[in-house]
Design a protein around this motif. Structure first.
Motif, PDB file in Angstrom:
ATOM      1  N   VAL A  21      20.700   7.824  -9.402  1.00 59.72           N
ATOM      2  CA  VAL A  21      19.964   8.997  -8.978  1.00 59.72           C
ATOM      3  C   VAL A  21      19.624   8.815  -7.504  1.00 59.72           C
ATOM      4  N   PRO A  22      19.999   9.770  -6.676  1.00 61.56           N
ATOM      5  CA  PRO A  22      19.684   9.602  -5.256  1.00 61.56           C
ATOM      6  C   PRO A  22      18.178   9.583  -5.042  1.00 61.56           C
ATOM      7  N   GLN A  23      17.768   8.805  -4.055  1.00 59.34           N
ATOM      8  CA  GLN A  23      16.353   8.728  -3.731  1.00 59.34           C
ATOM      9  C   GLN A  23      15.884  10.023  -3.104  1.00 59.34           C
ATOM     10  N   GLY A  24      14.775  10.522  -3.612  1.00 63.76           N
ATOM     11  CA  GLY A  24      14.144  11.672  -2.987  1.00 63.76           C
ATOM     12  C   GLY A  24      13.356  11.199  -1.788  1.00 63.76           C
ATOM     13  N   PRO A  25      12.988  12.110  -0.918  1.00 63.89           N
ATOM     14  CA  PRO A  25      12.265  11.699   0.280  1.00 63.89           C
ATOM     15  C   PRO A  25      10.949  11.008  -0.030  1.00 63.89           C
ATOM     16  N   GLU A  26      10.308  11.376  -1.134  1.00 63.55           N
ATOM     17  CA  GLU A  26       9.030  10.760  -1.468  1.00 63.55           C
ATOM     18  C   GLU A  26       9.189   9.335  -1.966  1.00 63.55           C
ATOM     19  N   GLN A  27      10.420   8.910  -2.305  1.00 59.25           N
ATOM     20  CA  GLN A  27      10.651   7.571  -2.828  1.00 59.25           C
ATOM     21  C   GLN A  27      11.152   6.602  -1.762  1.00 59.25           C
ATOM     22  N   MET A  28      11.502   7.078  -0.599  1.00 59.75           N
ATOM     23  CA  MET A  28      12.013   6.205   0.453  1.00 59.75           C
ATOM     24  C   MET A  28      10.880   5.333   0.972  1.00 59.75           C
ATOM     25  N   GLN A  29      11.166   4.080   1.228  1.00 59.28           N
ATOM     26  CA  GLN A  29      10.162   3.123   1.677  1.00 59.28           C
ATOM     27  C   GLN A  29      10.185   3.007   3.196  1.00 59.28           C
ATOM     28  N   SER A  50      13.935   4.638  11.250  1.00 64.11           N
ATOM     29  CA  SER A  50      14.871   5.409  10.440  1.00 64.11           C
ATOM     30  C   SER A  50      14.076   6.060   9.317  1.00 64.11           C
ATOM     31  N   ASN A  51      14.145   7.354   9.252  1.00 64.70           N
ATOM     32  CA  ASN A  51      13.364   8.107   8.286  1.00 64.70           C
ATOM     33  C   ASN A  51      14.237   9.160   7.621  1.00 64.70           C
ATOM     34  N   ASN A  88       4.605   7.557   2.556  1.00 69.32           N
ATOM     35  CA  ASN A  88       5.215   6.916   3.713  1.00 69.32           C
ATOM     36  C   ASN A  88       4.114   6.478   4.689  1.00 69.32           C
ATOM     37  N   PRO A  89       3.843   5.177   4.772  1.00 68.51           N
ATOM     38  CA  PRO A  89       2.770   4.714   5.656  1.00 68.51           C
ATOM     39  C   PRO A  89       3.037   4.994   7.127  1.00 68.51           C
ATOM     40  N   LEU A 111      -6.877   8.086   7.046  1.00 70.55           N
ATOM     41  CA  LEU A 111      -5.413   8.082   7.031  1.00 70.55           C
ATOM     42  C   LEU A 111      -4.866   6.663   6.995  1.00 70.55           C
ATOM     43  N   LEU A 112      -5.454   5.783   7.777  1.00 70.89           N
ATOM     44  CA  LEU A 112      -4.992   4.396   7.825  1.00 70.89           C
ATOM     45  C   LEU A 112      -5.268   3.663   6.518  1.00 70.89           C
ATOM     46  N   GLN A 113      -6.399   3.948   5.901  1.00 72.11           N
ATOM     47  CA  GLN A 113      -6.689   3.332   4.592  1.00 72.11           C
ATOM     48  C   GLN A 113      -5.619   3.724   3.580  1.00 72.11           C
ATOM     49  N   ARG A 114      -5.230   4.991   3.591  1.00 68.09           N
ATOM     50  CA  ARG A 114      -4.167   5.441   2.669  1.00 68.09           C
ATOM     51  C   ARG A 114      -2.836   4.806   3.041  1.00 68.09           C
TER      52      ARG A 114
END
Length: 156
Positions: A21-29, A50-51, A88-89, A111-114
């Protein structure tokens, strides 16, 4: 009937093993390389790293807004990037940096805590988030917490 169920199960397992299953954008590290680089205490560009293509396009727009010091516009693009990749941090880092430019250290801290939650396992990324968080804490007059966080970041 039992044979039909067994054959169906085998077919599903075989297909599952053969396809991905291709990675969705929310799953990219994100990694530390996905964060903007610094030179002489200034961020060089929002477009470093790279994003996901949609996020990279939004980073490019945010970079253009950053260069024009259009902080609201930059934050709007980064908020859109966060909707695409909510874990995505690197997005949180950039948004926190913009919040600091607008003088909103409290928002930057949140934002940084998240971002730190999603950066677990990447020591360099965590370190960079911690250093910017220390700046946000300093800006709020929380110097002891900021110094403690800097020491923690230095230890890695």
């Amino acid at each position: 009937m039992v044979q039909l169920v067994v054959l169906s199960l085998l077919a599903v397992l075989t297909l599952a093993g053969c396809s991905t299953v291709p990675q969705g954008p929310e799953q990219m590290q994100a990694q530390a390389d996905d964060l903007p680089q610094w030179q002489d205490g200034m961020m060089t560009s929002f477009t470093d790293g790279s994003n996901h293509p949609a996020v990279a396009a939004l980073f490019a727009k945010a970079e253009s807004a950053r260069q024009e010091q259009q902080w609201r516009r930059a934050m709007t693009y980064l908020d859109q990037a966060r909707q695409i990749q909510p874990r995505n941090p690197a997005v949180f880092y950039r948004a926190a940096w913009v919040a600091m430019q607008t003088g909103d250290a409290r928002q930057a801290e949140q934002l940084l805590q998240r971002g730190l939650v999603f950066a677990q396992g990447d020591h360099e990324l965590t370190r960079r988030l911690q250093l910017l968080l220390a700046e946000a804490l300093d800006a709020q007059g929380r110097v002891i917490e900021a110094d403690s966080l800097r020491r923690q970041a230095a230890r890695g």
